[in-house]
Design a protein around this motif. Sequence first.
Motif, PDB file in Angstrom:
ATOM      1  N   LYS A  91       0.835  -1.212   0.000  1.00 52.96           N
ATOM      2  CA  LYS A  91       0.000   0.000   0.000  1.00 52.96           C
ATOM      3  C   LYS A  91       0.864   1.254   0.000  1.00 52.96           C
ATOM      4  O   LYS A  91       0.604   2.212  -0.750  1.00 52.96           O
ATOM      5  N   ASP A  92       1.903   1.261   0.846  1.00 56.40           N
ATOM      6  CA  ASP A  92       2.777   2.435   0.947  1.00 56.40           C
ATOM      7  C   ASP A  92       3.505   2.730  -0.358  1.00 56.40           C
ATOM      8  O   ASP A  92       3.708   3.898  -0.722  1.00 56.40           O
ATOM      9  N   THR A  93       3.929   1.685  -1.044  1.00 57.43           N
ATOM     10  CA  THR A  93       4.757   1.859  -2.242  1.00 57.43           C
ATOM     11  C   THR A  93       3.948   1.963  -3.529  1.00 57.43           C
ATOM     12  O   THR A  93       4.427   2.509  -4.527  1.00 57.43           O
ATOM     13  N   GLY A  94       2.737   1.399  -3.516  1.00 60.43           N
ATOM     14  CA  GLY A  94       1.954   1.339  -4.743  1.00 60.43           C
ATOM     15  C   GLY A  94       2.411   0.243  -5.682  1.00 60.43           C
ATOM     16  O   GLY A  94       1.889   0.103  -6.799  1.00 60.43           O
ATOM     17  N   LEU A  95       3.396  -0.562  -5.250  1.00 60.42           N
ATOM     18  CA  LEU A  95       3.829  -1.689  -6.068  1.00 60.42           C
ATOM     19  C   LEU A  95       2.749  -2.760  -6.114  1.00 60.42           C
ATOM     20  O   LEU A  95       1.926  -2.864  -5.213  1.00 60.42           O
ATOM     21  N   GLN A  96       2.776  -3.550  -7.167  1.00 63.89           N
ATOM     22  CA  GLN A  96       1.862  -4.672  -7.305  1.00 63.89           C
ATOM     23  C   GLN A  96       2.628  -5.976  -7.121  1.00 63.89           C
ATOM     24  O   GLN A  96       3.812  -6.059  -7.442  1.00 63.89           O
ATOM     25  N   LEU A  97       1.936  -6.968  -6.606  1.00 63.49           N
ATOM     26  CA  LEU A  97       2.510  -8.317  -6.489  1.00 63.49           C
ATOM     27  C   LEU A  97       2.315  -9.023  -7.819  1.00 63.49           C
ATOM     28  O   LEU A  97       1.186  -9.255  -8.244  1.00 63.49           O
ATOM     29  N   LEU A  98       3.422  -9.357  -8.473  1.00 62.51           N
ATOM     30  CA  LEU A  98       3.331 -10.018  -9.769  1.00 62.51           C
ATOM     31  C   LEU A  98       3.046 -11.508  -9.610  1.00 62.51           C
ATOM     32  O   LEU A  98       2.118 -12.040 -10.210  1.00 62.51           O
ATOM     33  N   ASP A  99       3.856 -12.179  -8.787  1.00 64.21           N
ATOM     34  CA  ASP A  99       3.709 -13.635  -8.659  1.00 64.21           C
ATOM     35  C   ASP A  99       4.235 -14.096  -7.318  1.00 64.21           C
ATOM     36  O   ASP A  99       4.964 -13.365  -6.630  1.00 64.21           O
ATOM     37  N   ILE A 100       3.860 -15.322  -6.969  1.00 62.59           N
ATOM     38  CA  ILE A 100       4.443 -15.992  -5.814  1.00 62.59           C
ATOM     39  C   ILE A 100       5.095 -17.290  -6.290  1.00 62.59           C
ATOM     40  O   ILE A 100       4.720 -17.844  -7.319  1.00 62.59           O
ATOM     41  N   GLU A 101       6.073 -17.744  -5.523  1.00 62.64           N
ATOM     42  CA  GLU A 101       6.758 -18.991  -5.839  1.00 62.64           C
ATOM     43  C   GLU A 101       7.004 -19.775  -4.552  1.00 62.64           C
ATOM     44  O   GLU A 101       6.818 -19.253  -3.465  1.00 62.64           O
ATOM     45  N   LEU A 102       7.443 -20.990  -4.619  1.00 63.04           N
ATOM     46  CA  LEU A 102       7.543 -21.823  -5.809  1.00 63.04           C
ATOM     47  C   LEU A 102       6.691 -23.051  -5.539  1.00 63.04           C
ATOM     48  O   LEU A 102       6.990 -23.814  -4.624  1.00 63.04           O
ATOM     49  N   ALA A 103       5.647 -23.234  -6.323  1.00 61.89           N
ATOM     50  CA  ALA A 103       4.735 -24.371  -6.147  1.00 61.89           C
ATOM     51  C   ALA A 103       5.289 -25.578  -6.906  1.00 61.89           C
ATOM     52  O   ALA A 103       4.843 -25.906  -8.004  1.00 61.89           O
ATOM     53  N   ARG A 104       6.254 -26.230  -6.281  1.00 61.59           N
ATOM     54  CA  ARG A 104       6.909 -27.367  -6.932  1.00 61.59           C
ATOM     55  C   ARG A 104       5.963 -28.562  -7.054  1.00 61.59           C
ATOM     56  O   ARG A 104       5.189 -28.854  -6.151  1.00 61.59           O
ATOM     57  N   ILE A 151       4.538 -34.420  -2.395  1.00 63.23           N
ATOM     58  CA  ILE A 151       3.947 -33.100  -2.170  1.00 63.23           C
ATOM     59  C   ILE A 151       2.552 -33.063  -2.770  1.00 63.23           C
ATOM     60  O   ILE A 151       2.362 -33.337  -3.956  1.00 63.23           O
ATOM     61  N   ASP A 152       1.553 -32.711  -1.942  1.00 58.55           N
ATOM     62  CA  ASP A 152       0.178 -32.537  -2.400  1.00 58.55           C
ATOM     63  C   ASP A 152      -0.014 -31.064  -2.744  1.00 58.55           C
ATOM     64  O   ASP A 152       0.190 -30.194  -1.890  1.00 58.55           O
ATOM     65  N   PRO A 153      -0.382 -30.740  -3.977  1.00 61.20           N
ATOM     66  CA  PRO A 153      -0.548 -29.344  -4.366  1.00 61.20           C
ATOM     67  C   PRO A 153      -1.517 -28.552  -3.482  1.00 61.20           C
ATOM     68  O   PRO A 153      -1.427 -27.327  -3.409  1.00 61.20           O
ATOM     69  N   SER A 154      -2.421 -29.251  -2.809  1.00 69.82           N
ATOM     70  CA  SER A 154      -3.379 -28.540  -1.963  1.00 69.82           C
ATOM     71  C   SER A 154      -2.689 -27.807  -0.821  1.00 69.82           C
ATOM     72  O   SER A 154      -3.258 -26.857  -0.253  1.00 69.82           O
ATOM     73  N   GLN A 155      -1.451 -28.201  -0.489  1.00 69.71           N
ATOM     74  CA  GLN A 155      -0.738 -27.505   0.580  1.00 69.71           C
ATOM     75  C   GLN A 155      -0.365 -26.077   0.182  1.00 69.71           C
ATOM     76  O   GLN A 155      -0.041 -25.246   1.042  1.00 69.71           O
ATOM     77  N   TYR A 156      -0.423 -25.782  -1.114  1.00 75.30           N
ATOM     78  CA  TYR A 156      -0.114 -24.433  -1.589  1.00 75.30           C
ATOM     79  C   TYR A 156      -1.323 -23.496  -1.528  1.00 75.30           C
ATOM     80  O   TYR A 156      -1.173 -22.279  -1.701  1.00 75.30           O
ATOM     81  N   GLU A 157      -2.499 -24.044  -1.303  1.00 74.40           N
ATOM     82  CA  GLU A 157      -3.717 -23.238  -1.404  1.00 74.40           C
ATOM     83  C   GLU A 157      -3.747 -22.048  -0.447  1.00 74.40           C
ATOM     84  O   GLU A 157      -4.152 -20.948  -0.855  1.00 74.40           O
ATOM     85  N   PRO A 158      -3.344 -22.187   0.823  1.00 76.33           N
ATOM     86  CA  PRO A 158      -3.377 -21.017   1.708  1.00 76.33           C
ATOM     87  C   PRO A 158      -2.558 -19.837   1.185  1.00 76.33           C
ATOM     88  O   PRO A 158      -2.990 -18.678   1.285  1.00 76.33           O
ATOM     89  N   GLU A 159      -1.389 -20.120   0.608  1.00 76.00           N
ATOM     90  CA  GLU A 159      -0.562 -19.033   0.081  1.00 76.00           C
ATOM     91  C   GLU A 159      -1.170 -18.438  -1.187  1.00 76.00           C
ATOM     92  O   GLU A 159      -1.031 -17.236  -1.446  1.00 76.00           O
ATOM     93  N   MET A 160      -1.858 -19.262  -1.973  1.00 69.93           N
ATOM     94  CA  MET A 160      -2.536 -18.738  -3.162  1.00 69.93           C
ATOM     95  C   MET A 160      -3.686 -17.820  -2.759  1.00 69.93           C
ATOM     96  O   MET A 160      -3.908 -16.784  -3.384  1.00 69.93           O
TER      97      MET A 160
END
Length: 279
Positions: A65-78, A83-92
């Motif tokens: 908010k302070d910078t006005g920057l946007q979040l482009l992407d998050i990583e890394l969903a290997r 590894i169950d992909p559902s473990q990435y859901e909270p971060e998504m």
Amino acid sequence: MTQPQFSLAYLTVLNTPPPEMTYMASRAGYDFVSLRPIYMGLPGEPNFSLAKNKVLLRDTKTALKDTGLQLLDIELARIADGIDPSQYEPEMEVAAELGGRHVLSSIWTDNKAEAIEKFAKLCDLAAQYGLTVELEYVPIASVSNLAGVMDVLNTVNKANAGLMIDIHHFHRAHDTVEDLKKVPKEWFRFLHLCDAPGVIPSDRDEMVRIVREARSYVGEGGIDVASIINSIPQVPYSIELPNKRQSELLGYEEFARRCLVTAKEYFAKHPRQEKVNSY
């Protein structure tokens, strides 16, 4: 032609917390920030989970908010064994809350059927939050070249699945700009920008070392970066340029600024020429 936009990728300023990284990116002149809230459990890796650490999430929200920057992407969903992909859901979910656009993924299992199933599941989970999933190939991973990614993307056939080209990996995989003509242009949503020595190491350890800590400023390596850029649609460029020597010499913030300055200088010397296929 619109001016290129740039994001600061996590590996460039390794182990920097998301709020600090956001302020750093803003002061250095970036348009976006690319965060790693997905904990990978690597040796010495800090856990920057935004879903689990509410204080870190609050401070990251404030920084954006302070910078006005946007979040482009998050990583890394290997995509990997065990590894169950559902473990990435909270971060998504948090990424969507922060206005993020994409989830970066790569495949590290040789079980092709399992990789396809898990990647498709990851795409479906991300779709619930309006996120796309960009599959990156890595020469030291199971899916290691453009043909491998194309095979996965054509097989899963998900509308929110795309391709993320890393300039270093593209060169190391011996892919060519002619190969890019086979890629549907809608698969391109952002790109990892860097340079690297032109000679491709035959020793795996040396390749890994360059990947992790010895990439070059854009225009100071041996890769024809412009030809790759000109062969895909204009997208945001996330500068992923880990260089241990330069970052220790300059400090992370000045190093991040120098990465951006050299990239912009390179683009000024190599004006974009549209050669994108109309697949």
